[in-house]
Write a protein that holds these residues in place. Structure first.
Motif, short mmCIF file in Angstrom:
data_model
loop_
_atom_site.label_atom_id
_atom_site.label_comp_id
_atom_site.label_asym_id
_atom_site.label_seq_id
_atom_site.Cartn_x
_atom_site.Cartn_y
_atom_site.Cartn_z
N ILE A 1 9.11 3.13 -0.85
CA ILE A 1 7.94 3.94 -1.15
C ILE A 1 7.36 4.44 0.18
CG2 ILE A 1 6.47 1.90 -1.19
CD1 ILE A 1 4.71 3.30 -3.26
N ARG A 2 6.89 5.65 0.18
CA ARG A 2 6.27 6.21 1.38
C ARG A 2 4.75 6.06 1.25
NH1 ARG A 2 9.63 9.73 4.46
NH2 ARG A 2 11.67 9.90 3.49
N LEU A 3 4.16 5.42 2.24
CA LEU A 3 2.71 5.21 2.26
C LEU A 3 2.16 5.79 3.55
CD1 LEU A 3 2.71 1.52 1.03
CD2 LEU A 3 2.17 3.54 -0.33
N SER A 4 0.91 6.19 3.51
CA SER A 4 0.30 6.76 4.71
C SER A 4 0.15 5.68 5.79
CB SER A 4 -1.07 7.35 4.38
OG SER A 4 -1.95 6.32 3.99
N PRO A 5 0.19 6.09 7.04
CA PRO A 5 0.05 5.13 8.14
C PRO A 5 -1.24 4.31 8.03
CG PRO A 5 0.72 7.27 9.00
CD PRO A 5 0.41 7.45 7.54
N GLU A 6 -2.32 4.95 7.54
CA GLU A 6 -3.60 4.23 7.42
C GLU A 6 -3.48 3.05 6.46
OE1 GLU A 6 -4.25 8.56 8.19
OE2 GLU A 6 -3.38 7.54 6.47
N VAL A 7 -2.75 3.25 5.35
CA VAL A 7 -2.59 2.17 4.36
C VAL A 7 -1.80 1.02 4.98
CG1 VAL A 7 -1.49 1.55 2.16
CG2 VAL A 7 -2.78 3.69 2.36
N ILE A 8 -0.69 1.34 5.61
CA ILE A 8 0.14 0.30 6.23
C ILE A 8 -0.63 -0.45 7.31
CG2 ILE A 8 2.24 -0.14 7.56
CD1 ILE A 8 2.77 0.64 4.66
N GLU A 9 -1.32 0.28 8.18
CA GLU A 9 -2.08 -0.35 9.26
C GLU A 9 -3.16 -1.27 8.69
OE1 GLU A 9 -3.54 2.82 11.74
OE2 GLU A 9 -1.49 3.48 12.21
N HIS A 10 -3.84 -0.81 7.63
CA HIS A 10 -4.90 -1.63 7.02
C HIS A 10 -4.35 -2.97 6.53
CE1 HIS A 10 -8.33 -2.78 4.55
NE2 HIS A 10 -7.46 -3.03 3.60
N PHE A 11 -3.27 -2.92 5.77
CA PHE A 11 -2.75 -4.16 5.19
C PHE A 11 -2.06 -5.03 6.24
CE2 PHE A 11 -3.51 -1.77 1.34
CZ PHE A 11 -3.98 -2.75 0.48
N LYS A 12 -1.36 -4.44 7.19
CA LYS A 12 -0.71 -5.23 8.25
C LYS A 12 -1.73 -5.89 9.16
CE LYS A 12 3.92 -3.40 8.83
NZ LYS A 12 4.87 -2.79 9.77
N ALA A 13 -2.90 -5.27 9.33
CA ALA A 13 -3.94 -5.82 10.21
C ALA A 13 -4.42 -7.18 9.69
CB ALA A 13 -5.11 -4.85 10.32
N GLU A 14 -4.25 -7.43 8.40
CA GLU A 14 -4.69 -8.70 7.82
C GLU A 14 -3.63 -9.79 7.98
OE1 GLU A 14 -5.98 -8.02 3.79
OE2 GLU A 14 -7.11 -6.24 4.38
N GLY A 15 -2.49 -9.47 8.60
CA GLY A 15 -1.47 -10.48 8.88
C GLY A 15 -0.35 -10.53 7.86
N GLU A 16 0.39 -11.66 7.90
CA GLU A 16 1.54 -11.83 7.01
C GLU A 16 1.12 -11.67 5.55
OE1 GLU A 16 4.14 -15.17 7.43
OE2 GLU A 16 3.88 -15.19 9.60
#
Length: 89
Positions: A54-69
């Protein structure tokens, strides 16, 4: 002198070089039927997820990755919440 690998609380201590030298191969220690099961997944307890791309916007990925594993699991949970709140179509 051979030291116990665990302390009085059952916690494993850090291994020393001497501990590692005393280790034996799995084939010498475990029965053959148990060796064959090492690394195999057991029966799934809940339905397995479907692998997809699935293609997601960079903002979505950064938001969820910022919370860790577990960021992919959190995206899955957010999408499930959206479905509950907005229904199916």
């Amino acid at each position: 002198m051979k030291m116990r690998l665990t302390d009085k609380d059952g916690e494993v201590r850090e291994l020393t070089d001497a501990d590692v030298k005393r280790m034996r191969p799995m084939s010498e220690v475990l029965p053959g039927d148990l060796q064959r099961t090492i690394g195999q997944r057991g029966k799934q307890r809940s339905p397995t997820k479907v692998k997809t791309s699935i293609r997601l916007s960079p903002e979505v990925i950064e938001h969820f990755k910022a919370e860790g594993e577990g960021w992919q699991r959190r995206i899955d949970q957010a999408l499930k919440r959206y479905i509950r709140e907005h229904g199916h179509g």
